[in-house]
Scaffold this motif. Structure first.
Motif, PDB file in Angstrom:
ATOM      1  N   VAL A   1       0.839  -1.192   0.000  1.00 44.39           N
ATOM      2  CA  VAL A   1       0.000   0.000   0.000  1.00 44.39           C
ATOM      3  C   VAL A   1       0.876   1.245   0.000  1.00 44.39           C
ATOM      4  CG1 VAL A   1      -1.892  -1.152   1.202  1.00 44.39           C
ATOM      5  CG2 VAL A   1      -0.185   0.105   2.517  1.00 44.39           C
ATOM      6  N   ALA A   2       0.279   2.365  -0.436  1.00 45.30           N
ATOM      7  CA  ALA A   2       0.964   3.654  -0.415  1.00 45.30           C
ATOM      8  C   ALA A   2       0.067   4.650   0.296  1.00 45.30           C
ATOM      9  CB  ALA A   2       1.263   4.125  -1.830  1.00 45.30           C
ATOM     10  N   TYR A   3       0.655   5.463   1.163  1.00 40.45           N
ATOM     11  CA  TYR A   3      -0.121   6.496   1.826  1.00 40.45           C
ATOM     12  C   TYR A   3      -0.174   7.724   0.939  1.00 40.45           C
ATOM     13  CZ  TYR A   3      -1.894   9.887   5.078  1.00 40.45           C
ATOM     14  OH  TYR A   3      -2.671  10.860   5.663  1.00 40.45           O
ATOM     15  N   ASP A   4      -1.375   8.253   0.751  1.00 44.17           N
ATOM     16  CA  ASP A   4      -1.590   9.442  -0.075  1.00 44.17           C
ATOM     17  C   ASP A   4      -1.069   9.214  -1.495  1.00 44.17           C
ATOM     18  OD1 ASP A   4      -2.806  11.891  -0.183  1.00 44.17           O
ATOM     19  OD2 ASP A   4      -1.068  13.021   0.520  1.00 44.17           O
ATOM     20  N   GLY A   5      -1.190   7.952  -1.966  1.00 48.78           N
ATOM     21  CA  GLY A   5      -0.653   7.586  -3.270  1.00 48.78           C
ATOM     22  C   GLY A   5      -1.650   7.634  -4.400  1.00 48.78           C
ATOM     23  N   ASN A   6      -2.897   8.059  -4.118  1.00 46.62           N
ATOM     24  CA  ASN A   6      -3.915   8.142  -5.156  1.00 46.62           C
ATOM     25  C   ASN A   6      -4.645   9.468  -4.981  1.00 46.62           C
ATOM     26  OD1 ASN A   6      -6.580   7.882  -6.449  1.00 46.62           O
ATOM     27  ND2 ASN A   6      -5.937   5.773  -6.832  1.00 46.62           N
ATOM     28  N   ASP A   7      -4.684  10.270  -6.049  1.00 44.01           N
ATOM     29  CA  ASP A   7      -5.292  11.598  -5.976  1.00 44.01           C
ATOM     30  C   ASP A   7      -6.779  11.544  -5.635  1.00 44.01           C
ATOM     31  OD1 ASP A   7      -2.858  12.764  -6.558  1.00 44.01           O
ATOM     32  OD2 ASP A   7      -3.242  12.858  -8.716  1.00 44.01           O
ATOM     33  N   ASP A   8      -7.447  10.448  -5.990  1.00 40.47           N
ATOM     34  CA  ASP A   8      -8.879  10.321  -5.705  1.00 40.47           C
ATOM     35  C   ASP A   8      -9.158  10.045  -4.232  1.00 40.47           C
ATOM     36  OD1 ASP A   8      -9.489  10.696  -8.391  1.00 40.47           O
ATOM     37  OD2 ASP A   8      -9.457   8.539  -8.816  1.00 40.47           O
ATOM     38  N   TYR A   9      -8.148   9.577  -3.485  1.00 44.60           N
ATOM     39  CA  TYR A   9      -8.325   9.210  -2.077  1.00 44.60           C
ATOM     40  C   TYR A   9      -7.202   9.823  -1.234  1.00 44.60           C
ATOM     41  CZ  TYR A   9     -11.171   5.833  -4.556  1.00 44.60           C
ATOM     42  OH  TYR A   9     -12.072   5.256  -5.407  1.00 44.60           O
ATOM     43  N   PRO A  10      -7.235  11.148  -1.070  1.00 49.12           N
ATOM     44  CA  PRO A  10      -6.159  11.795  -0.298  1.00 49.12           C
ATOM     45  C   PRO A  10      -6.191  11.368   1.167  1.00 49.12           C
ATOM     46  CG  PRO A  10      -7.918  13.357  -0.775  1.00 49.12           C
ATOM     47  CD  PRO A  10      -8.245  12.089  -1.509  1.00 49.12           C
ATOM     48  N   GLU A  11      -5.028  11.361   1.763  1.00 50.28           N
ATOM     49  CA  GLU A  11      -4.833  11.011   3.170  1.00 50.28           C
ATOM     50  C   GLU A  11      -5.396   9.636   3.520  1.00 50.28           C
ATOM     51  OE1 GLU A  11      -5.895  14.125   5.870  1.00 50.28           O
ATOM     52  OE2 GLU A  11      -4.722  15.610   4.768  1.00 50.28           O
ATOM     53  N   GLN A  12      -5.269   8.700   2.592  1.00 51.45           N
ATOM     54  CA  GLN A  12      -5.647   7.309   2.826  1.00 51.45           C
ATOM     55  C   GLN A  12      -4.525   6.410   2.311  1.00 51.45           C
ATOM     56  OE1 GLN A  12      -9.348   6.254   0.989  1.00 51.45           O
ATOM     57  NE2 GLN A  12     -10.571   7.624   2.274  1.00 51.45           N
ATOM     58  N   PHE A  13      -4.463   5.204   2.861  1.00 53.93           N
ATOM     59  CA  PHE A  13      -3.594   4.171   2.314  1.00 53.93           C
ATOM     60  C   PHE A  13      -4.367   3.550   1.150  1.00 53.93           C
ATOM     61  CE2 PHE A  13      -2.106   4.449   6.676  1.00 53.93           C
ATOM     62  CZ  PHE A  13      -0.731   4.439   6.506  1.00 53.93           C
ATOM     63  N   PHE A  14      -3.686   3.367   0.020  1.00 53.43           N
ATOM     64  CA  PHE A  14      -4.338   2.836  -1.179  1.00 53.43           C
ATOM     65  C   PHE A  14      -3.541   1.650  -1.708  1.00 53.43           C
ATOM     66  CE2 PHE A  14      -4.905   2.731  -5.804  1.00 53.43           C
ATOM     67  CZ  PHE A  14      -6.276   2.576  -5.871  1.00 53.43           C
ATOM     68  N   CYS A  15      -4.241   0.558  -2.004  1.00 47.82           N
ATOM     69  CA  CYS A  15      -3.610  -0.618  -2.590  1.00 47.82           C
ATOM     70  C   CYS A  15      -3.972  -0.661  -4.075  1.00 47.82           C
ATOM     71  CB  CYS A  15      -4.085  -1.881  -1.889  1.00 47.82           C
ATOM     72  SG  CYS A  15      -3.341  -3.366  -2.593  1.00 47.82           S
ATOM     73  N   PRO A  16      -3.003  -0.565  -4.962  1.00 50.62           N
ATOM     74  CA  PRO A  16      -3.285  -0.529  -6.393  1.00 50.62           C
ATOM     75  C   PRO A  16      -3.692  -1.877  -6.989  1.00 50.62           C
ATOM     76  CG  PRO A  16      -0.928  -0.493  -6.029  1.00 50.62           C
ATOM     77  CD  PRO A  16      -1.574  -0.421  -4.690  1.00 50.62           C
ATOM     78  N   CYS A  17      -3.472  -2.965  -6.266  1.00 50.28           N
ATOM     79  CA  CYS A  17      -3.770  -4.283  -6.833  1.00 50.28           C
ATOM     80  C   CYS A  17      -5.272  -4.524  -7.001  1.00 50.28           C
ATOM     81  CB  CYS A  17      -3.180  -5.382  -5.952  1.00 50.28           C
ATOM     82  SG  CYS A  17      -1.385  -5.360  -5.921  1.00 50.28           S
ATOM     83  N   HIS A  18      -6.040  -4.224  -5.959  1.00 53.04           N
ATOM     84  CA  HIS A  18      -7.483  -4.470  -6.012  1.00 53.04           C
ATOM     85  C   HIS A  18      -8.265  -3.287  -5.476  1.00 53.04           C
ATOM     86  CE1 HIS A  18      -5.674  -8.561  -5.884  1.00 53.04           C
ATOM     87  NE2 HIS A  18      -6.455  -8.680  -6.929  1.00 53.04           N
ATOM     88  N   PHE A  19      -7.618  -2.120  -5.439  1.00 51.99           N
ATOM     89  CA  PHE A  19      -8.240  -0.855  -5.024  1.00 51.99           C
ATOM     90  C   PHE A  19      -8.719  -0.878  -3.573  1.00 51.99           C
ATOM     91  CE2 PHE A  19      -9.005  -1.431  -9.617  1.00 51.99           C
ATOM     92  CZ  PHE A  19      -8.091  -0.482 -10.058  1.00 51.99           C
ATOM     93  N   GLY A  20      -7.959  -1.553  -2.734  1.00 54.06           N
ATOM     94  CA  GLY A  20      -8.245  -1.547  -1.310  1.00 54.06           C
ATOM     95  C   GLY A  20      -7.840  -0.205  -0.720  1.00 54.06           C
ATOM     96  N   ARG A  21      -8.571   0.213   0.317  1.00 53.93           N
ATOM     97  CA  ARG A  21      -8.287   1.493   0.954  1.00 53.93           C
ATOM     98  C   ARG A  21      -8.372   1.366   2.472  1.00 53.93           C
ATOM     99  NH1 ARG A  21     -12.840   4.009  -1.729  1.00 53.93           N
ATOM    100  NH2 ARG A  21     -12.954   5.356   0.076  1.00 53.93           N
ATOM    101  N   PHE A  22      -7.544   2.166   3.130  1.00 57.08           N
ATOM    102  CA  PHE A  22      -7.492   2.220   4.589  1.00 57.08           C
ATOM    103  C   PHE A  22      -7.419   3.689   4.986  1.00 57.08           C
ATOM    104  CE2 PHE A  22      -5.416  -1.589   3.090  1.00 57.08           C
ATOM    105  CZ  PHE A  22      -5.886  -2.593   3.907  1.00 57.08           C
ATOM    106  N   ASP A  23      -8.041   4.049   6.113  1.00 55.84           N
ATOM    107  CA  ASP A  23      -7.945   5.433   6.562  1.00 55.84           C
ATOM    108  C   ASP A  23      -6.543   5.696   7.122  1.00 55.84           C
ATOM    109  OD1 ASP A  23      -7.894   4.470   9.201  1.00 55.84           O
ATOM    110  OD2 ASP A  23      -9.978   4.992   9.592  1.00 55.84           O
ATOM    111  N   LYS A  24      -6.337   6.931   7.579  1.00 53.78           N
ATOM    112  CA  LYS A  24      -5.009   7.334   8.061  1.00 53.78           C
ATOM    113  C   LYS A  24      -4.514   6.474   9.221  1.00 53.78           C
ATOM    114  CE  LYS A  24      -2.532  11.463   9.538  1.00 53.78           C
ATOM    115  NZ  LYS A  24      -2.635  12.909   9.718  1.00 53.78           N
TER     116      LYS A  24
END
Length: 142
Positions: free
Chosen positions: A84-107
């Motif tokens: 995962v990357a933190y703040d790595g997707n412009d559509d989901y700022p200040e979230q952890f984003f997983c590019p494999c299956h579009f998983g998301r986690f809050d801060k």
């Protein structure tokens, strides 16, 4: 006689599992003055014993200060193990984003409902001594 012959073989097969419960050592990861309230990624290495083999493993950890406490979260998505990357997707700022299956986690690393991960990011035991941050064992959060 059968038990006498099987005991050494059973011990040989179970030895790695019996050692797995040993206490972990804490590893240096960064200095406290490097931390902010936003998660930052820090790489670290450790020796891993897997069955009878030992190897050096590299991992990334997100470390930040929350409520005057140092928090360390795994960079591995709990869905299928991508990074995962933190703040790595412009559509989901200040979230952890997983590019494999579009998983998301809050801060704080809690999984966002309606996304593939079913549990929060794993966390590490943290110890702070003399202005340095050390990581211990990783554990699952619910």
């Amino acid at each position: 006689m059968a038990a006498g012959m099987l005991m050494p073989m059973a011990r040989f097969a179970l030895d790695p599992a019996l050692r797995a419960g040993a206490e972990s050592e804490f590893l240096y990861v960064c200095d406290v003055d490097q931390l902010t309230e936003d998660p930052q990624v820090f790489p670290f290495n450790f020796d891993q014993v897997d069955a009878w083999y030992e190897s050096e493993v590299s991992r990334d950890v997100y470390v930040y200060i929350r409520d005057n406490e140092v928090t360390a979260l795994s960079a591995i998505c709990t869905h299928l193990g991508c990074t995962v990357a933190y703040d790595g997707n412009d559509d989901y700022p200040e979230q952890f984003f997983c590019p494999c299956h579009f998983g998301r986690f809050d801060k704080d690393g809690h999984n966002i409902p309606g996304t593939p991960p079913r549990r929060p990011l794993d966390a590490y035991e943290v110890k702070v001594e003399d202005g340095k941050v050390y990581l211990g064992s990783i554990y699952q959060r619910t």
